[in-house]
Every structure is written in C-alpha cells, then in structure tokens.
Design a protein around this motif. Sequence first.
Motif, short mmCIF file in Angstrom:
data_model
loop_
_atom_site.label_atom_id
_atom_site.label_comp_id
_atom_site.label_asym_id
_atom_site.label_seq_id
_atom_site.Cartn_x
_atom_site.Cartn_y
_atom_site.Cartn_z
N GLN A 81 -67.93 5.61 38.96
CA GLN A 81 -67.43 5.10 37.70
C GLN A 81 -67.41 3.57 37.75
OE1 GLN A 81 -63.66 8.03 38.13
NE2 GLN A 81 -63.62 6.78 36.27
N PRO A 82 -67.47 2.93 36.58
CA PRO A 82 -67.28 1.47 36.59
C PRO A 82 -65.86 1.16 37.05
CG PRO A 82 -67.25 2.34 34.35
CD PRO A 82 -67.68 3.46 35.24
N PRO A 83 -65.66 0.13 37.84
CA PRO A 83 -64.31 -0.16 38.34
C PRO A 83 -63.34 -0.61 37.26
CG PRO A 83 -65.85 -1.84 39.05
CD PRO A 83 -66.66 -0.75 38.44
N SER A 84 -63.84 -1.24 36.21
CA SER A 84 -62.93 -1.72 35.18
C SER A 84 -63.65 -1.82 33.83
CB SER A 84 -62.36 -3.09 35.56
OG SER A 84 -63.40 -4.04 35.65
N MET A 85 -62.85 -1.77 32.76
CA MET A 85 -63.34 -1.93 31.40
C MET A 85 -62.25 -2.62 30.59
SD MET A 85 -65.12 1.75 30.62
CE MET A 85 -65.83 1.17 29.08
N VAL A 91 -66.00 5.83 28.71
CA VAL A 91 -65.97 5.65 30.16
C VAL A 91 -66.99 6.59 30.77
CG1 VAL A 91 -64.54 5.58 32.22
CG2 VAL A 91 -63.49 5.19 29.97
N CYS A 141 -69.32 8.34 33.88
CA CYS A 141 -69.14 8.86 35.24
C CYS A 141 -70.45 9.51 35.68
CB CYS A 141 -68.00 9.87 35.28
SG CYS A 141 -67.69 10.57 36.92
N TYR A 163 -59.69 8.67 35.91
CA TYR A 163 -60.37 9.29 37.05
C TYR A 163 -61.28 10.42 36.58
CZ TYR A 163 -56.73 7.11 39.96
OH TYR A 163 -55.88 6.23 40.59
N THR A 203 -61.47 4.14 36.98
CA THR A 203 -61.80 3.00 36.11
C THR A 203 -60.52 2.46 35.52
OG1 THR A 203 -63.97 3.89 35.53
CG2 THR A 203 -63.00 2.28 34.03
N LEU A 249 -58.75 0.67 32.78
CA LEU A 249 -58.96 0.28 31.39
C LEU A 249 -57.85 -0.67 30.97
CD1 LEU A 249 -60.34 0.50 28.62
CD2 LEU A 249 -58.85 2.47 28.15
#
Lengths: 115, 111
Positions: B6-10, B20, B22, B87, B105, B107
């Motif tokens: 997953q992207p670590p942050s948004m 998000v 995955c 998650y 991720t 958010l």
Amino acid sequence: EAAVTQSPRNKVAVTGGKVTLSCNQTNNHNNMYWYRQDTGHGLRLIHYSYGAGSTEKGDIPDGYKASRPSQENFSLILELATPSQTSVYFCASGEGTGENYAEQFFGPGTRLTVL
Amino acid sequence: LAKTTQPPSMEAYEGQEVNVSCSHTNIATSEYIYWYRQVPHQGPQFIIQGYKDYVVNEVASLFISADRKLSTLSLPWVSLRDAAVYYCIVTDGANTGKLTFGDGTVLTVKP
C-alpha cells in the motif's frame, strides 16, 4: 456498550516482574486474539484461542503465555517482563468462520511500559 | 499468505473522495481481501471485505481487479473523522480468521 474490554488500560512494570493483561468479550465469539503494536507499525499476533481451554501460538509468541479460562475471558501473561515488551497490546474477538471469518472486534488497548 | 503493498501515506481535503490502493500480486484462490482502519489511540475497526468484483456497504466500497491482484478502497466524502491508518489484509479462511497487518496507509484529511 463496548463488547471487548481490556484491563488495565495502562501498566508500568519492572523488568523481571510478572504482568497479566486481561480481556473480556460479550460477543459470544469462539475466537479471541492478542496482538501487540509498536509505534508506527501494524499489529502482530502473539497468541489466539479457538474457545475455552484452548490457546495457540501466533507469529511472535516468545516471552508470552496465554490463558482462556472461559468463552468470555482471555489473558496474556508475561512471566518475566523485559523492556522489549513495552508496547500497546490489543485484544480482539471474532467468529473465525462464515462469510466474514476474519472480521474481528478489537478492544481499546493496554499501554504497557516495562522499566 | 499473500503480501500486500500500500502507499505509506495519502492526503485529502474534507468532502473529497479518497481511493486507497492495495497490491496483492500473489493472492491465492482461497484468500479474501479485508480492509480495516485504525484511528489514533483505538483498536482497528473492520471496514469491508471482498473476494472479487465490487462490494459496497454503508461506509465504503471495494473494487477488486479481474485478476484479483489489485484492490481499491473508496471512501466517499471524507471528513476529519476519516483520518486514520488504513490496512489492507489478505487472509485465508483456513487460518481461522488470523490477521497479518502491514504498516498500512496513513490518511491525512485537511479541512
């Protein structure tokens, strides 16, 4: 009303001491789980149980024991606490079967500090 | 168990739709996709689960690609209360509901 409760919510222990974390669920779920979560990371499974009298090792069981004396209660025991066990501990319950077999209901967590 | 990425942050603004993603390239035919979220100082909370195609509930929707290697959690009209760690978990029923969490991720929702 909260279906999964944990006690204590905060605990400070000394190295080498014994610590018992308690969890109670009113969901009537067969399965219960203990996880730990270190800052900035996801939860890791320590022990779990299929029902009263059963305990199973999770992914990181070393240094921990578990006890499931009844359907409702599941305890995590640290016989000889170490500073590396400082973490937040979460208990959860779930059916473990059926369409939503991995839907778990989590407690509020216990913050444990071992000095 | 399939590993997820997953992207670590948004980041998003209130009122926006958030997607998000995955990736689970090694997902097995017996595995399902679960999404949880965790707000600070609380335990994770189940959001949605699916096996294929498209699933929707009152909180979110989940799109799963035809080859099941990618899933996207969609949150409509996010508010500040949606700020959390999300998650994505792939799990096999044979494991009796055990969950393996990654780092998720984060958010951030801006007013």
